[in-house]
Scaffold this motif. Structure first.
Motif, PDB file in Angstrom:
ATOM      1  N   LEU A 141       0.503  -1.149  -0.111  1.00 52.57           N
ATOM      2  CA  LEU A 141      -0.138   0.316  -0.419  1.00 52.57           C
ATOM      3  C   LEU A 141       0.742   1.393  -0.012  1.00 52.57           C
ATOM      4  N   ALA A 142       2.121   1.384   0.393  1.00 52.78           N
ATOM      5  CA  ALA A 142       2.620   2.277   0.114  1.00 52.78           C
ATOM      6  C   ALA A 142       3.594   2.904  -0.489  1.00 52.78           C
ATOM      7  N   MET A 143       3.637   1.660  -1.171  1.00 51.37           N
ATOM      8  CA  MET A 143       4.135   1.955  -3.017  1.00 51.37           C
ATOM      9  C   MET A 143       2.735   2.385  -3.491  1.00 51.37           C
ATOM     10  N   ASP A 144       1.395   1.696  -3.730  1.00 56.46           N
ATOM     11  CA  ASP A 144       0.309   1.819  -4.776  1.00 56.46           C
ATOM     12  C   ASP A 144      -0.467   3.152  -4.000  1.00 56.46           C
ATOM     13  N   LEU A 145      -0.341   3.578  -2.889  1.00 61.27           N
ATOM     14  CA  LEU A 145      -0.894   5.073  -2.399  1.00 61.27           C
ATOM     15  C   LEU A 145      -0.264   6.105  -2.379  1.00 61.27           C
ATOM     16  N   ALA A 146       0.896   6.132  -2.495  1.00 60.95           N
ATOM     17  CA  ALA A 146       2.221   7.299  -2.736  1.00 60.95           C
ATOM     18  C   ALA A 146       1.387   8.589  -3.112  1.00 60.95           C
ATOM     19  N   PRO A 147       1.434   9.455  -2.926  1.00 62.43           N
ATOM     20  CA  PRO A 147       2.246   9.807  -1.677  1.00 62.43           C
ATOM     21  C   PRO A 147       1.726   9.634   0.104  1.00 62.43           C
ATOM     22  N   VAL A 148       0.441   9.455  -0.409  1.00 62.39           N
ATOM     23  CA  VAL A 148      -0.416   8.909   0.575  1.00 62.39           C
ATOM     24  C   VAL A 148       0.626   8.257   1.554  1.00 62.39           C
ATOM     25  N   ARG A 149       0.992   8.167   3.213  1.00 61.59           N
ATOM     26  CA  ARG A 149       1.912   7.166   3.732  1.00 61.59           C
ATOM     27  C   ARG A 149       1.192   6.087   4.214  1.00 61.59           C
ATOM     28  N   VAL A 150       1.542   4.979   3.975  1.00 62.66           N
ATOM     29  CA  VAL A 150       1.414   3.821   4.652  1.00 62.66           C
ATOM     30  C   VAL A 150       2.757   3.650   5.463  1.00 62.66           C
ATOM     31  N   ASN A 151       2.477   3.048   6.933  1.00 64.54           N
ATOM     32  CA  ASN A 151       3.201   2.407   7.785  1.00 64.54           C
ATOM     33  C   ASN A 151       2.476   1.059   9.106  1.00 64.54           C
ATOM     34  N   ALA A 152       3.187   0.539   8.897  1.00 67.83           N
ATOM     35  CA  ALA A 152       2.735  -0.542  11.456  1.00 67.83           C
ATOM     36  C   ALA A 152       3.011  -0.020  11.374  1.00 67.83           C
ATOM     37  N   VAL A 153       2.696  -0.432  13.074  1.00 68.02           N
ATOM     38  CA  VAL A 153       3.002  -0.870  14.052  1.00 68.02           C
ATOM     39  C   VAL A 153       2.863  -2.307  14.356  1.00 68.02           C
ATOM     40  N   SER A 154       4.300  -2.193  15.473  1.00 65.60           N
ATOM     41  CA  SER A 154       4.043  -4.056  16.061  1.00 65.60           C
ATOM     42  C   SER A 154       4.182  -3.905  17.465  1.00 65.60           C
ATOM     43  N   PRO A 155       2.938  -4.267  17.696  1.00 67.39           N
ATOM     44  CA  PRO A 155       2.778  -4.335  19.213  1.00 67.39           C
ATOM     45  C   PRO A 155       3.608  -5.074  19.687  1.00 67.39           C
ATOM     46  N   GLY A 156       3.819  -5.496  21.552  1.00 64.88           N
ATOM     47  CA  GLY A 156       4.436  -6.644  22.366  1.00 64.88           C
ATOM     48  C   GLY A 156       2.903  -6.618  23.213  1.00 64.88           C
ATOM     49  N   MET A 157       2.815  -7.216  24.128  1.00 58.59           N
ATOM     50  CA  MET A 157       2.566  -7.357  25.100  1.00 58.59           C
ATOM     51  C   MET A 157       2.251  -6.513  25.940  1.00 58.59           C
ATOM     52  N   ILE A 158       0.968  -5.429  25.446  1.00 59.03           N
ATOM     53  CA  ILE A 158       0.302  -3.819  25.811  1.00 59.03           C
ATOM     54  C   ILE A 158      -1.369  -4.339  26.852  1.00 59.03           C
ATOM     55  N   LEU A 159      -0.949  -3.797  27.427  1.00 65.17           N
ATOM     56  CA  LEU A 159      -1.731  -4.614  28.604  1.00 65.17           C
ATOM     57  C   LEU A 159      -2.750  -3.404  28.372  1.00 65.17           C
ATOM     58  N   THR A 160      -4.490  -3.751  27.523  1.00 65.87           N
ATOM     59  CA  THR A 160      -5.412  -3.708  26.926  1.00 65.87           C
ATOM     60  C   THR A 160      -6.251  -4.622  27.796  1.00 65.87           C
TER      61      THR A 160
END
Length: 236
Positions: free
Chosen positions: A161-180
């Motif tokens: 998506l980062a390539m396809d939607l550019a210049p809109v930026r697309v990233n991701a967060v990779s969470p570990g153990m989060i106290l939700t």
């Protein structure tokens, strides 16, 4: 850096990491729109964050996703933190039910893809989309082959998506153990055992995870990246 004048949409923003993103982005000056599959949860979240607005959206239903973005209108940043805790995430291959395996992808992958598709018509060209993966993708464990693959699919979707939607930026967060709220229901001894080997041997608060999403919104030169928030889980 501030987000004054920016409009931020958070699908999954009624609780957990998503609500922490809403709070932090709001504190940075953004106007907040919360999406959740439950009308009650939307109301509870907008009551807690009184200046926020919200709409119901079901990531399992393409027409619901399309309608959500029609209601939202134009905006600057999208974060997708929604999960589906009703789906069994863990099963070894021998015990795997293939329909359940299929369902693991419904919200977290296919739902995120639908959201990105319909967001693309409304998002600012200087804006961003942030998806959510997970540490399990990089540290596989027995009994979780499909959950591991799902997280990997999200990360590769991010790159595509980062390539396809550019210049809109697309990233991701990779969470570990989060106290939700969901994670805190597990026994404390179990949680501590899961993080004891980490360089930072504790679980993270939702706010600590939220900081990664807001960073990715603010940094105009970051796209196609996966940002871990996992206490060093990627290096052990």
């Amino acid at each position: 850096m501030t987000m004054t004048g920016k409009r931020v949409v958070i699908i999954g923003g009624a609780s957990g990491i998503g609500f922490a993103v809403a709070e932090l982005a709001h504190a940075s000056g953004a106007e907040i729109v919360i999406g959740s599959s439950s009308a009650g949860n939307v109301k509870a979240a907008t009551d807690r964050l009184s200046s926020a607005t919200g709409h119901v959206v079901n990531l399992r239903d393409e027409s619901s996703v399309s309608g959500f973005f029609e209601e939202v209108g134009s905006f600057d940043h999208l974060a997708i933190t929604a999960g589906d805790w009703g789906v069994p995430m863990f099963a070894s291959l021998r015990d795997l039910d293939l329909q359940s395996a299929h369902d693991i992808f419904t919200v977290r992958f296919w739902g995120a893809l639908a959201a990105a598709k319909y967001a693309a018509a409304k998002i600012s060209q200087s804006g961003s989309i942030t998806l959510t993966g997970g540490m399990l993708t990089h540290r596989p464990m027995k009994g979780a082959p499909v959950a591991t693959a799902m997280g990997g699919a999200v990360e590769y979707l991010t790159r595509g998506l980062a390539m396809d939607l550019a210049p809109v930026r697309v990233n991701a967060v990779s969470p570990g153990m989060i106290l939700t709220e969901v994670v805190k229901q597990r026994p404390e001894e179990m949680l501590q055992a899961m993080v004891a080997h980490l360089p930072i041997p504790r679980c993270a608060s939702p706010r600590e995870a939220a900081m990664a999403y807001v960073y990715l919104m603010l940094n105009d030169y970051t796209t196609g990246q996966v940002l871990p928030v996992d206490g060093g889980g990627h290096i052990v």
